[in-house]
Each structure stands twice: as C-alpha cells, then as structure tokens.
Design a protein around this motif. Structure first.
Motif: not given
Length: 426
Positions: A198-199, A201, A236, A277
């Motif tokens: 999830n997302e 980075r 995202e 997202h």
C-alpha cells in the motif's frame, strides 16, 4: 412419488443454475488495456475497507463483514480492496517473521469466503508503506531484533534479510488453503489481484532506482508462485525522474521526490495493471474548493492517457475520496467529487480506453464510526451518495453485459441504453 417427480425437474434447474453460476466465477484476466472475465469486459466499481480481517477475527464484530458485503453488493459494487497483512500489531496476522496467528488467518479465510457469497472480488494488499498494521517499519524492527544494523525504514526495500521476510509472507499467503472453501488462495477467482504494497515510497532514494529494483524483484516473485492472478504495485501515481514532462500533473513538487515513478514502475515485468490514488484534500489543500475537482480530472486523464500510450494496460483508481474533517466539507461536495470521478471513467469506457474503474475510500457498515478516518461512507446514512454509486454500478454492469471482446472494446452499439449509459448528467 408423483409429487416428488414433479418437483425434481425444478430442483434440477436450480442445480444447473448454481453450476452455471460457479462456472461463471472465473479469474479476472487482462486483455490489452482492459480487464475481462469469460471474454466479457469487466469494468470496475468498487470500494476499500481495509480492516475486514481484524473485524472477522473477533466473533462480536465478524457479522459486520457480511453486513458490509451485503450493502456493497446491493449497490452493485463488485471489487473490494483490503489488507492481507497485519504485521506484529494488535490482532497481528504475522506475529513475527514467518510466524502466524491461525485464528487471524481463519478470519482472512472468512473474508474471502464471504466476498464470494456476495459476488465481490478482492484486491489483497500484502504490506504497508506506513506504520499502521505494521508495514515496512515493523519489518525493520524485526530485522533489528535479529541483530541487523539498520538505520532507515527504507532498508526494507534493499536489505536481503528484510526482502526474504517479505517473500516468506507472500509465499505463505499465496499458498494458504482457505479453511472455509478448501481453495488455495492462488487458485481462488474471488481474488482479483495481489497488491505488492500500500502506497510504497522510498524517500531516501529520489532517483527511484531502489524502489524500481524492489518492484522488479517482487512482481516476478509473486508471479513465480501464482501465474494466474493479476499483480499491481499499490502506487499513488506520482510522476518521477523518468517522465519530467509529466511532473506538471503532480499535485506538488514534493511528489517527484518520494522515490516513485509512475510510468517506469509500471513498465516492470509481472505488473499487470496500474494503480493511482486521488487525494486532492491531502496533497493540495485541506480546504474544499473547485481546485480539487480540477486537479482530480486532470490527474485522472493524464494517467488514463499514460496507460493507453505508454503502458498499454488498464488503470484502476484504487483509492479516492474526501474527508468530512476538511474545512468547508459537505456531502454535496463529496457527491460532486464522486460524480466527477465516475464521469471521467465513463468518458474512457465508451471509447474503449484504459480507465478500468475506481475504488472509493472507504465504505463502512453501520456502527463502526469509531474506525472513521473522515472518509467513511455509510450507504444507509447517505442516500444521495448511495444513489450516485448505484447508478454508476448499473451503467458499468450494463456496459459489461452488452459488449464483448468481439466488439473490439470501443464498440459504439446504437441501443436504447446508450443515453442511459453515457448521458451527461453526472
């Protein structure tokens, strides 16, 4: 006996229908820039509810899972994104590397089996970039506890031992045999796709090389265990160094420096579709304004264009929403935002484009307000929003049933339903 004979054919017909229904419950596949099921298009209207496994692990809240799926199904929603991880936290699935709580795993089994009952497919995310539910920070803690010299949570993406922990989790989840259905997860068509993280980075490496290497390794690893299911990254959608001309679409300059690179990341072997997202209220301003709507439209159109021109794959907008905690928020703006997202997607759909669907963040059943992060939508308490969602679901379902791959996707069938499908009233 005569009565029994008269009843038997009707029972047989019911059985035949059930068999046919099960036959129709096939894996979602990708064909060009579209999803397909049984050679029919599968455009998506869906939602997020990340905490289903944790609620299913407690008998006092398990019923909320079924309640949510029932409400979502009634609104025509067909895909739910939820967590298939909880690393070292309360109600942890994985209590330490490769050590699992069987009762929590059975709770995930339950979520998947209930989803199938309501004909809802699942995108299962395998870990988190953020601290909630453990995520990469928990993997680093485990590494430190094992004596590794780690200085950054981003070493999750590069340290061999931490990568081996993650791979072990992937292997365990994909090979899990569901205690309710007896199906191995990797063979279960209820699962729409696996999400790597999830997302993700990696701010310690703005070049994007570290995250790119991790994505390449993990996408291929997932496919080596499960070649049947689709795989997506969980990004995202921020543009990075490989596409400087696209950086103008980013919500701010910081977005180019978080180590993600939308186009480059999605050109990786083993990645089947793109994820994006949409959080104008987090990225631009927490004060509601028309700028949020303008950004959302241009953000979506840019990524749909990329998916068509460069990636040649579907794109799902896997999280979008607006928080009730924002300054100037009202339900009318939320309805306008949701309608805007749906309209942009329909504009792509009717041209056979890559805009494959969206997933609201997030849908809640009644009585779970204490979990609300500001974005929760309770359908029974939000009639106007519920109507917008249901109408879009109906349009998508109608299109999915009318068209087939033989139409070459961009079919422009002249039917009485055309105005209903594409009428500009959103």
């Amino acid at each position: 006996m005569a009565e029994e004979r008269r009843e038997f054919p009707s029972l047989q017909r019911i059985y035949d229908l059930q068999v046919r229904e099960d036959d129709d419950w096939q894996m979602v596949q990708k064909q060009g820039n579209q999803f397909v099921v049984n050679d029919q298009p599968f455009y998506v209207n869906g939602f997020n509810t990340y905490w289903l496994m944790v609620f299913a692990a407690d008998q006092s809240t398990r019923g909320k899972v079924s309640e949510l799926f029932h409400q979502a199904s009634s609104a025509g929603l067909t895909v739910c994104r939820t967590w298939a991880f909880n690393d070292g936290q309360w109600r942890a699935l994985q209590t330490s590397p490769s050590v699992y709580d069987e009762e929590v795993f059975k709770a995930l089994d339950f979520v998947i089996s209930e989803a199938k009952k309501y004909k809802i497919r699942l995108i299962l995310s395998l870990t988190n970039n953020w601290d909630a539910y453990g995520g990469k920070a928990q993997y680093v803690k485990w590494g430190k506890a094992a004596g590794l010299n780690l200085t950054s949570d981003d070493e999750f993406f590069s340290h061999t031992t931490l990568k081996s922990y993650y791979k072990a989790h992937v292997k365990t989840v994909l090979n899990r045999v569901n205690t309710f259905t007896n199906l191995t997860y990797k063979n279960d068509p209820t699962i729409f796709a696996w999400e790597l993280m999830n997302e993700p980075r990696c701010t310690s490496d703005p070049s994007g090389d570290t995250l790119q290497s991790w994505i390449q390794e993990m996408a291929v690893y997932v496919k080596s265990i499960d070649a049947k299911h689709l795989v997506e990254i969980g990004l995202e959608g921020f543009y990075g160094p490989s596409a400087p001309d696209r950086a103008k679409f980013n919500p701010n300059s910081y977005a180019t420096q978080v180590g993600t690179d939308f186009i480059r990341n999605h050109q990786t072997l083993g990645v089947d579709f793109a994820s994006v997202h949409i959080y104008a209220d987090s990225w631009i301003s927490q004060t509601i304004s028309d700028a949020h709507l303008q950004f959302t439209k241009s953000w979506m159109e840019a990524h749909i264009e990329d998916a068509e021109k460069y990636l040649r794959m579907p794109v799902l907008f896997t999280e979008f929403g607006v928080s009730a905690k924002d300054t100037g928020y009202n339900t009318s703006f939320r309805d306008t935002l949701i309608s805007s997202v749906y309209k942009t997607l329909l504009n792509s759909t009717k041209k056979g484009g890559s805009g494959a669907g969206s997933l609201l963040w997030q849908l809640f059943p009644d009585g779970t307000d204490y979990m609300n992060d500001g974005y929760a939508i309770v359908l029974s308490k939000s009639p106007s929003t519920s109507n917008i969602i249901s109408l879009h679901s109906t349009r998508i379902a109608t299109f999915n049933s009318l068209c087939s791959t033989k139409c070459k996707w961009g079919c422009k069938k002249k039917t009485p339903l055309e105005e209903f499908l594409y009428h500009d009233d959103l």
